[in-house]
Design an enzyme around this catalytic site. Structure first.
Site, mmCIF file in Angstrom:
data_model
loop_
_atom_site.group_PDB
_atom_site.id
_atom_site.type_symbol
_atom_site.label_atom_id
_atom_site.label_comp_id
_atom_site.label_asym_id
_atom_site.label_seq_id
_atom_site.Cartn_x
_atom_site.Cartn_y
_atom_site.Cartn_z
ATOM 1 N N CYS A 88 0.814 -1.226 0.000
ATOM 2 C CA CYS A 88 0.000 0.000 0.000
ATOM 3 C C CYS A 88 0.846 1.275 0.000
ATOM 4 O O CYS A 88 0.320 2.368 -0.215
ATOM 5 C CB CYS A 88 -0.958 0.002 1.183
ATOM 6 S SG CYS A 88 -2.115 -1.378 1.153
ATOM 7 N N HIS B 60 -3.235 6.986 2.663
ATOM 8 C CA HIS B 60 -3.664 5.685 2.157
ATOM 9 C C HIS B 60 -5.021 5.320 2.756
ATOM 10 O O HIS B 60 -5.213 5.378 3.970
ATOM 11 C CB HIS B 60 -2.618 4.626 2.501
ATOM 12 C CG HIS B 60 -3.110 3.245 2.243
ATOM 13 N ND1 HIS B 60 -3.619 2.867 1.020
ATOM 14 C CD2 HIS B 60 -3.210 2.160 3.046
ATOM 15 C CE1 HIS B 60 -4.008 1.613 1.095
ATOM 16 N NE2 HIS B 60 -3.770 1.154 2.300
ATOM 17 N N ASN C 85 -10.088 -0.299 0.124
ATOM 18 C CA ASN C 85 -8.625 -0.155 0.107
ATOM 19 C C ASN C 85 -8.122 -0.714 -1.222
ATOM 20 O O ASN C 85 -8.120 -1.921 -1.435
ATOM 21 C CB ASN C 85 -8.035 -0.927 1.291
ATOM 22 C CG ASN C 85 -6.520 -0.905 1.313
ATOM 23 O OD1 ASN C 85 -5.871 -0.484 0.346
ATOM 24 N ND2 ASN C 85 -5.943 -1.361 2.406
HETATM 25 N N1 COA Z 1 -17.934 -8.709 9.632
HETATM 26 C C1 COA Z 1 -18.232 -9.037 10.909
HETATM 27 N N2 COA Z 1 -17.303 -9.262 11.842
HETATM 28 C C2 COA Z 1 -16.023 -9.193 11.461
HETATM 29 C C3 COA Z 1 -15.634 -8.853 10.161
HETATM 30 C C4 COA Z 1 -16.652 -8.629 9.229
HETATM 31 N N3 COA Z 1 -16.408 -8.278 7.938
HETATM 32 N N4 COA Z 1 -14.293 -8.836 10.097
HETATM 33 C C5 COA Z 1 -13.839 -9.148 11.323
HETATM 34 N N5 COA Z 1 -14.892 -9.373 12.147
HETATM 35 C C6 COA Z 1 -14.878 -9.762 13.533
HETATM 36 C C7 COA Z 1 -13.595 -10.406 13.967
HETATM 37 O O1 COA Z 1 -13.592 -11.755 13.576
HETATM 38 C C8 COA Z 1 -13.638 -10.234 15.453
HETATM 39 O O2 COA Z 1 -14.443 -11.255 15.996
HETATM 40 P P1 COA Z 1 -14.031 -11.976 17.371
HETATM 41 O O3 COA Z 1 -14.002 -10.867 18.373
HETATM 42 O O4 COA Z 1 -15.119 -12.953 17.555
HETATM 43 O O5 COA Z 1 -12.682 -12.564 17.104
HETATM 44 C C9 COA Z 1 -14.400 -8.915 15.631
HETATM 45 O O6 COA Z 1 -14.983 -8.621 14.368
HETATM 46 C C10 COA Z 1 -13.525 -7.764 16.034
HETATM 47 O O7 COA Z 1 -12.298 -7.865 15.365
HETATM 48 P P2 COA Z 1 -11.221 -6.745 15.506
HETATM 49 O O8 COA Z 1 -10.019 -7.173 14.740
HETATM 50 O O9 COA Z 1 -11.049 -6.317 16.907
HETATM 51 O O10 COA Z 1 -11.986 -5.590 14.776
HETATM 52 P P3 COA Z 1 -11.441 -4.186 14.439
HETATM 53 O O11 COA Z 1 -12.343 -3.179 14.983
HETATM 54 O O12 COA Z 1 -9.977 -4.058 14.699
HETATM 55 O O13 COA Z 1 -11.611 -4.157 12.864
HETATM 56 C C11 COA Z 1 -10.310 -4.454 10.881
HETATM 57 C C12 COA Z 1 -10.968 -5.132 12.074
HETATM 58 C C13 COA Z 1 -9.604 -5.495 10.052
HETATM 59 C C14 COA Z 1 -11.387 -3.752 10.076
HETATM 60 C C15 COA Z 1 -9.318 -3.389 11.413
HETATM 61 O O14 COA Z 1 -8.470 -3.988 12.370
HETATM 62 C C16 COA Z 1 -8.494 -2.800 10.340
HETATM 63 O O15 COA Z 1 -8.989 -2.047 9.518
HETATM 64 N N6 COA Z 1 -7.207 -3.085 10.333
HETATM 65 C C17 COA Z 1 -6.312 -2.558 9.348
HETATM 66 C C18 COA Z 1 -6.470 -3.339 8.073
HETATM 67 C C19 COA Z 1 -5.764 -2.673 6.957
HETATM 68 O O16 COA Z 1 -5.877 -1.502 6.805
HETATM 69 N N7 COA Z 1 -4.998 -3.424 6.168
HETATM 70 C C20 COA Z 1 -4.267 -2.933 5.091
HETATM 71 C C21 COA Z 1 -3.165 -2.097 5.588
HETATM 72 S S1 COA Z 1 -2.319 -1.282 4.388
#
Ligand code: COA
Length: 347
Positions: free
Chosen positions: A121, A263, A293
């Site tokens: 990214c 980004h 993204n």
């Molecule tokens: N729908 C429903 N639930 C989902 C889900 C979806 N699409 N994706 C994840 N969950 C669940 C997880 O499994 C987790 O469940 P659990 O508690 O039973 O394990 C719960 O939601 C919370 O997960 P968590 O990781 O704490 O959520 P979050 O608020 O951190 O959001 C992301 C998850 C991935 C959206 C967030 O961490 C994020 O955006 N991270 C950066 C990702 C990114 O930008 N990547 C590219 C970088 S360049």
């Protein structure tokens, strides 16, 4: 006056197929509400079978060249020559060779040097730095820099998290040699990496490590994987730190900054970066609601959308900042030039 690379054209391309959150929710254990509140994303574009990264890159590149022609007031048939083509991508058409030579060929740009940059990214910022350095060093007069990715082709179809976040697309800019005090001049770069975080954003199978072991990849290793929470924290920290370092180096007080194009990973990441930099949320460009993204395409697509929406205007002091796999990060800054992005082919 010192020589600089000046932004003079901007284009974007998205594949035709749109996948809404509701469509994802019909296939996976997720909801529109979860995706919107946790990421800010409402829909994303994805390629159809047979469509590849270079197809989007060619469209975005052609449009950036058209945008540069219009900015120069040149007739439509005017020469669109560039001296180098750099494609930032982590989803190349093939592992070997690079995608850029075929993009240059399909754009009719002749036998110019053309190569890929892989920084996930952060790829677009790294590619900008590479092309700008070539211009400043006198190796090129004009460069086409394209960020293009089709992450939908490497996602686990059963992974609700990554499928909610990523979308496909390409964004491109034209850089030309100019002066440091012109609008559009890239005023400096801050770049960095931390390979200690290589496992946080990865595709384990397909490279030489797994191939040279002679073993079959473990189930799921052929798909993209990320540690969402750790990536979230690192993205906020690294984009904020990199932005601040660049502002300090340029002597730009944050109060003199008009817009940040960061980004587009997650709207909560964008708001946290705004808070870290002491900016208002409205100063941070957001277009991930409709594209998700788009990896290396994210920053140029966000710039094009922001100009079209009127939130990025000539004279604005703009900071671009990216974060991605590697881990990698990078920032650059410019005074926004007067240009018209092209995101559709002229009728
Ligand atoms: N729908 C429903 N639930 C989902 C889900 C979806 N699409 N994706 C994840 N969950 C669940 C997880 O499994 C987790 O469940 P659990 O508690 O039973 O394990 C719960 O939601 C919370 O997960 P968590 O990781 O704490 O959520 P979050 O608020 O951190 O959001 C992301 C998850 C991935 C959206 C967030 O961490 C994020 O955006 N991270 C950066 C990702 C990114 O930008 N990547 C590219 C970088 S360049």
């Amino acid at each position: 006056m010192s020589r600089a690379a000046v932004l003079c054209g901007l284009g974007g391309a998205l594949p035709g197929t749109v996948v809404s959150n509701d469509e994802l929710a019909a296939q996976l254990d997720t909801t529109d509400r979860w995706i919107r509140t946790r990421t800010g994303i409402g829909s994303r574009h994805v390629v159809e079978p047979g469509e590849a990264t270079s197809d989007l890159a060619v469209d975005a590149g052609r449009r950036a060249l058209e945008s540069a022609r219009r900015a120069a007031g040149a007739p439509a048939a005017a020469d669109a020559a560039v001296d180098v083509v750099v494609v930032a991508t982590s989803t190349p058409d093939r592992l070997c060779p690079a995608t850029a030579p075929s993009v240059a060929h399909r754009l009719g740009l002749g036998h110019v040097p053309a190569f890929d940059v892989a920084a996930v990214c952060t790829g677009f910022v790294y590619a900008l730095a590479t092309a700008a350095s070539m211009i400043v060093a006198g190796l090129a007069e004009r460069a086409l820099v394209i960020g293009a990715d089709t992450f939908s082709t490497i996602l686990d179809p059963a992974d609700r998290t990554t499928r909610a976040i990523f979308g496909d697309g390409a964004g491109a800019v034209v850089l030309r040699a100019g002066e440091h005090d012109e609008p559009g001049a890239l005023l400096g770069f801050d770049l960095g990496s931390d390979g200690g975080g290589a496992d946080l954003i990865t595709m384990r199978a397909g490279g030489s490590r797994q191939r040279s072991s002679g073993e079959e990849p473990a189930e799921g290793d052929q798909y993209f994987a990320m540690e969402g929470r750790q990536v979230f924290t690192a993205a906020v920290l690294k984009m904020s730190e990199s932005s601040q370092r660049l502002l300090d180096r340029l002597g730009w007080d944050r109060h003199r900054l008009d817009r940040v194009v960061a980004h587009q990973a997650n709207v909560r990441i964008l708001h946290a970066v705004a808070e870290q930099l002491g900016l208002e949320e409205k100063q941070i460009v957001v277009n991930l609601d409709r594209v998700g993204n788009t990896v290396a395409a994210s920053i140029p697509l966000a710039m094009a959308d922001a100009v079209a929406a009127g939130s990025l205007a000539p004279g604005h002091r703009v900071l671009l900042t990216g974060f991605g796999g590697g881990l990698t990060w990078g920032s650059t800054a410019l005074v926004w030039p007067d240009l018209e992005p092209v995101t559709d082919d002229p009728a």
